[in-house]
Design a protein around this motif. Structure first.
Motif, short mmCIF file in Angstrom:
data_model
loop_
_atom_site.label_atom_id
_atom_site.label_comp_id
_atom_site.label_asym_id
_atom_site.label_seq_id
_atom_site.Cartn_x
_atom_site.Cartn_y
_atom_site.Cartn_z
N ASN A 1 25.99 4.58 30.81
CA ASN A 1 26.27 5.98 30.49
C ASN A 1 27.70 6.12 30.00
O ASN A 1 28.62 5.44 30.47
N SER A 2 27.89 7.02 29.07
CA SER A 2 29.23 7.22 28.53
C SER A 2 29.38 8.66 28.05
O SER A 2 28.40 9.41 27.97
N ILE A 3 30.60 9.03 27.80
CA ILE A 3 30.90 10.34 27.25
C ILE A 3 31.42 10.13 25.82
O ILE A 3 32.40 9.40 25.61
N LYS A 4 30.75 10.77 24.88
CA LYS A 4 31.13 10.64 23.49
C LYS A 4 31.84 11.90 23.02
O LYS A 4 31.68 12.98 23.61
N ALA A 5 32.61 11.74 21.99
CA ALA A 5 33.32 12.88 21.40
C ALA A 5 32.86 13.06 19.97
O ALA A 5 32.91 12.11 19.16
N HIS A 6 32.40 14.25 19.66
CA HIS A 6 31.98 14.56 18.31
C HIS A 6 33.02 15.48 17.68
O HIS A 6 33.31 16.56 18.19
N SER A 7 33.60 15.05 16.59
CA SER A 7 34.63 15.84 15.92
C SER A 7 34.01 16.66 14.80
O SER A 7 33.18 16.17 14.04
N TYR A 8 34.45 17.90 14.73
CA TYR A 8 33.96 18.77 13.66
C TYR A 8 35.05 19.78 13.36
O TYR A 8 36.10 19.82 14.02
N LYS A 9 34.84 20.62 12.36
CA LYS A 9 35.84 21.60 11.97
C LYS A 9 35.20 22.98 11.91
O LYS A 9 34.03 23.12 11.56
N ILE A 10 36.01 23.97 12.25
CA ILE A 10 35.54 25.35 12.17
C ILE A 10 36.55 26.18 11.38
O ILE A 10 37.72 25.79 11.23
N LYS A 11 36.08 27.31 10.87
CA LYS A 11 36.97 28.24 10.18
C LYS A 11 37.42 29.32 11.17
O LYS A 11 36.59 30.01 11.76
N VAL A 12 38.73 29.48 11.32
CA VAL A 12 39.31 30.44 12.27
C VAL A 12 40.01 31.55 11.48
O VAL A 12 40.85 31.27 10.61
N ASN B 1 22.45 -6.16 18.73
CA ASN B 1 22.12 -4.84 18.23
C ASN B 1 22.72 -3.80 19.17
O ASN B 1 22.36 -3.74 20.34
N ASN B 2 23.63 -3.01 18.66
CA ASN B 2 24.28 -1.97 19.46
C ASN B 2 23.93 -0.60 18.89
O ASN B 2 24.03 -0.38 17.68
N PHE B 3 23.54 0.32 19.77
CA PHE B 3 23.25 1.67 19.30
C PHE B 3 23.46 2.66 20.45
O PHE B 3 23.58 2.28 21.62
N VAL B 4 23.51 3.93 20.10
CA VAL B 4 23.77 5.01 21.06
C VAL B 4 22.62 6.00 21.01
O VAL B 4 22.10 6.31 19.93
N THR B 5 22.21 6.51 22.17
CA THR B 5 21.20 7.56 22.21
C THR B 5 21.77 8.77 22.97
O THR B 5 22.60 8.63 23.86
N HIS B 6 21.32 9.96 22.56
CA HIS B 6 21.66 11.20 23.27
C HIS B 6 20.67 12.28 22.84
O HIS B 6 19.91 12.11 21.88
N ASP B 7 20.67 13.39 23.55
CA ASP B 7 19.70 14.46 23.28
C ASP B 7 20.37 15.75 22.82
O ASP B 7 19.80 16.84 22.94
N GLN B 8 21.57 15.67 22.32
CA GLN B 8 22.29 16.86 21.87
C GLN B 8 21.65 17.45 20.61
O GLN B 8 21.46 16.74 19.61
N GLN B 9 21.33 18.73 20.66
CA GLN B 9 20.72 19.41 19.52
C GLN B 9 21.64 20.56 19.11
O GLN B 9 21.49 21.69 19.51
N MET B 10 22.62 20.23 18.29
CA MET B 10 23.62 21.23 17.88
C MET B 10 23.85 21.13 16.37
O MET B 10 24.88 20.63 15.89
N PRO B 11 22.87 21.54 15.59
CA PRO B 11 22.99 21.39 14.13
C PRO B 11 24.14 22.19 13.53
O PRO B 11 24.63 21.84 12.45
N ASP B 12 24.57 23.27 14.22
CA ASP B 12 25.65 24.09 13.66
C ASP B 12 26.97 23.32 13.58
O ASP B 12 27.85 23.67 12.79
N ILE B 13 27.12 22.29 14.39
CA ILE B 13 28.35 21.47 14.29
C ILE B 13 28.03 20.06 13.80
O ILE B 13 28.85 19.14 13.88
N GLY B 14 26.81 19.87 13.28
CA GLY B 14 26.44 18.57 12.71
C GLY B 14 26.09 17.51 13.72
O GLY B 14 26.24 16.31 13.44
N LEU B 15 25.61 17.90 14.89
CA LEU B 15 25.27 16.94 15.93
C LEU B 15 23.78 17.05 16.23
O LEU B 15 23.30 18.08 16.69
N LEU B 16 23.04 15.97 15.94
CA LEU B 16 21.60 15.93 16.17
C LEU B 16 21.27 14.80 17.14
O LEU B 16 22.05 13.85 17.29
N PRO B 17 20.12 14.89 17.80
CA PRO B 17 19.75 13.84 18.76
C PRO B 17 19.70 12.46 18.10
O PRO B 17 19.33 12.33 16.93
#
Length: 466
Positions: free
Chosen positions: A270-281, A361-377
């Motif tokens: 198990n691990s904690i990943k960081a997804h970087s994205y940008k927003i307009k403020v 073979n190395n890969f990552v799995t997760h169930d995050q469903q956040m298309p608004d910030i570009g993060l899909l499972p």
């Protein structure tokens, strides 16, 4: 034709004409042909095509003449054959008479060179090379617009071929399993009478059956290991005929032993990943703008309304892009495949070859469903182990059987030592050349006897005479 199509065609015509003016005749020809594909009645393209072909014709004839005059007669012959093949579909009636006269001179010279080459090979008793020349330079012989070429030379080639057939038959023995096919090919092609010699298959060097023993130990494998070993065995069995080691009449069995292991290691954490994205403020800013104001002024005692610009400032909402990070739980997967095994053929000279292959073979799995910030499972991406094994089994089987064939062939070339006559050595060299076409001694023997290698003899004689 629509206006846009006319414009496009005009552009292509301009480009084609520029190529022609620059002397890029081959490129110009292709450009004009492309125009005519979409516009077959384009008169300018037809004229341009004829000019480019005429220029290409003249340029090639000059190159051919220079090669011939420098002493490279065969090179000039090869180049002229290629040119005649190209213009076989051209309309040479549009060429100027001087161009045709120049070509006729080169064709006459080429035919003289060709005749000399063929006669030399007949004198050297190498009818296979002679017929190769005859067939390879078909356009030089058959260019009707430049006169005819005598076919009497073809009968001379065939006559020498029939003499060669008689000679080769004298080298056939009951163990000529390999050379027999060479003699048959020569006799069949040149019309010679082949007197069959019964082969003694008890002395065959090939195999009619394969016995596969041993196996590969599979660890952490969800499938059937025996099925995988069967796949390896089938790959080897398919390669045996391809490398010339199979004969259904042979009484011999090829014993092959396999040993080794396949291991699949898998781990996850198990691990904690960081997804970087940008927003307009949004933020408040000010901008300058100009506003018109109207004032009343008196001129000569009379009121007048005048317009004047006034600089002002107003608040506005703007946006800036700021980075953000979303942290989420995930699972890191590591999959490792290791294949180590060896194949051993128990023949007169034991042959063994070991193989080793690894894959991580190395890969990552997760169930995050956040298309608004570009993060899909992320779904699992496990390797298809059976496909991975099958691919390596096919490659390794080819390497193993190839090595076995080379070793067997080289052994036959070694056995030639001490054999004084061609009859004694023909079969050994043929086996050697068939199983190991790169063997220098076998290539030298066939080149000395036929002018070409064993494989080339069979390839040349597999084509019909023109």
């Amino acid at each position: 034709m629509p206006l846009f199509a006319v414009a496009a065609c005009t552009t292509r015509m301009g480009q084609a004409n520029k190529l022609l003016e620059a002397g890029l005749n081959q490129e110009a020809e292709a450009a004009f042909e492309k125009i005519l594909q979409s516009d077959p009645d384009n008169a300018d393209a037809k004229i341009g095509l004829a000019k480019s072909r005429s220029a290409l014709w003249r340029k090639e004839l000059v190159s051919i003449r220079l090669m011939r005059m420098s002493g490279d007669g065969k090179g000039a012959l090869v180049r002229l054959e290629a040119l005649l093949e190209k213009i076989r579909i051209w309309d040479v009636s549009s060429f100027q008479s001087g161009e045709l006269v120049s070509a006729e001179e080169e064709v006459r010279n080429a035919r003289r060179i060709l005749t000399g080459m063929i006669q030399q090979k007949i004198t050297e008793k190498q009818p296979v090379v002679a017929i190769q020349y005859w067939n390879d330079f078909n356009q030089v012989r058959e260019a009707k617009q430049f006169g005819s070429y005598s076919v009497s030379l073809l009968e001379d080639i065939r006559s020498e071929g029939r003499e060669s057939c008689k000679k080769l038959q004298g080298w056939i023995t009951p163990v000529s399993f390999s050379f027999n096919s060479v003699a048959k090919a020569v006799c069949a092609y040149f019309g010679g009478q082949m007197n069959a010699v019964p082969l003694d298959f008890q002395q065959d060097y090939r195999y009619s059956k394969i016995v596969f023993s041993g196996g590969i130990r599979f660890r952490n494998f969800e499938g059937d290991g025996n099925t995988q070993v069967d796949i390896l065995r089938n790959e080897v069995e398919q390669k045996i005929p391809a490398f010339g080691l199979y004969a259904s009449e042979s009484p011999h069995t090829l014993n092959i032993a396999a040993s080794g292991e396949f291991v699949r290691d898998y781990s996850s954490r198990n691990s904690i990943k960081a997804h970087s994205y940008k927003i307009k403020v949004p933020y408040q800013d000010y901008e300058n703008y100009e506003e018109k104001e109207y004032a009343t002024v008196y001129r000569d005692g009379k009121p007048q309304t005048v317009e004047r610009p006034v600089q002002k400032t107003r608040p506005v909402t703007r946006f800036r892009t700021e980075p953000r990070t979303h942290r989420y739980p995930a699972v890191d997967h590591t999959e490792k495949l290791r294949l180590n095994f060896a194949l051993t053929a128990k023949t007169a000279e034991e042959s063994s070859l070991a193989f080793a292959q690894e894959k991580e073979n190395n890969f990552v799995t997760h169930d995050q469903q956040m298309p608004d910030i570009g993060l899909l499972p992320a779904e699992p991406k496990f390797l298809v182990v059976t496909d991975w094994l099958a691919g390596h089994f096919a490659a390794y089987a080819e390497q193993f059987v190839g090595k076995l064939a080379v070793q067997t062939g080289d052994r036959f070339c070694q056995a030639v030592k001490g054999q004084d006559t061609a009859k004694d050595s023909a079969e050994s060299f043929s086996r050697c050349a068939e199983l190991n076409p790169k063997n220098v001694a076998a290539k030298a023997w066939f080149t000395g006897q036929f002018g070409v290698t064993r494989a080339e003899v069979l390839q040349i004689l597999s084509k019909q005479s023109q």
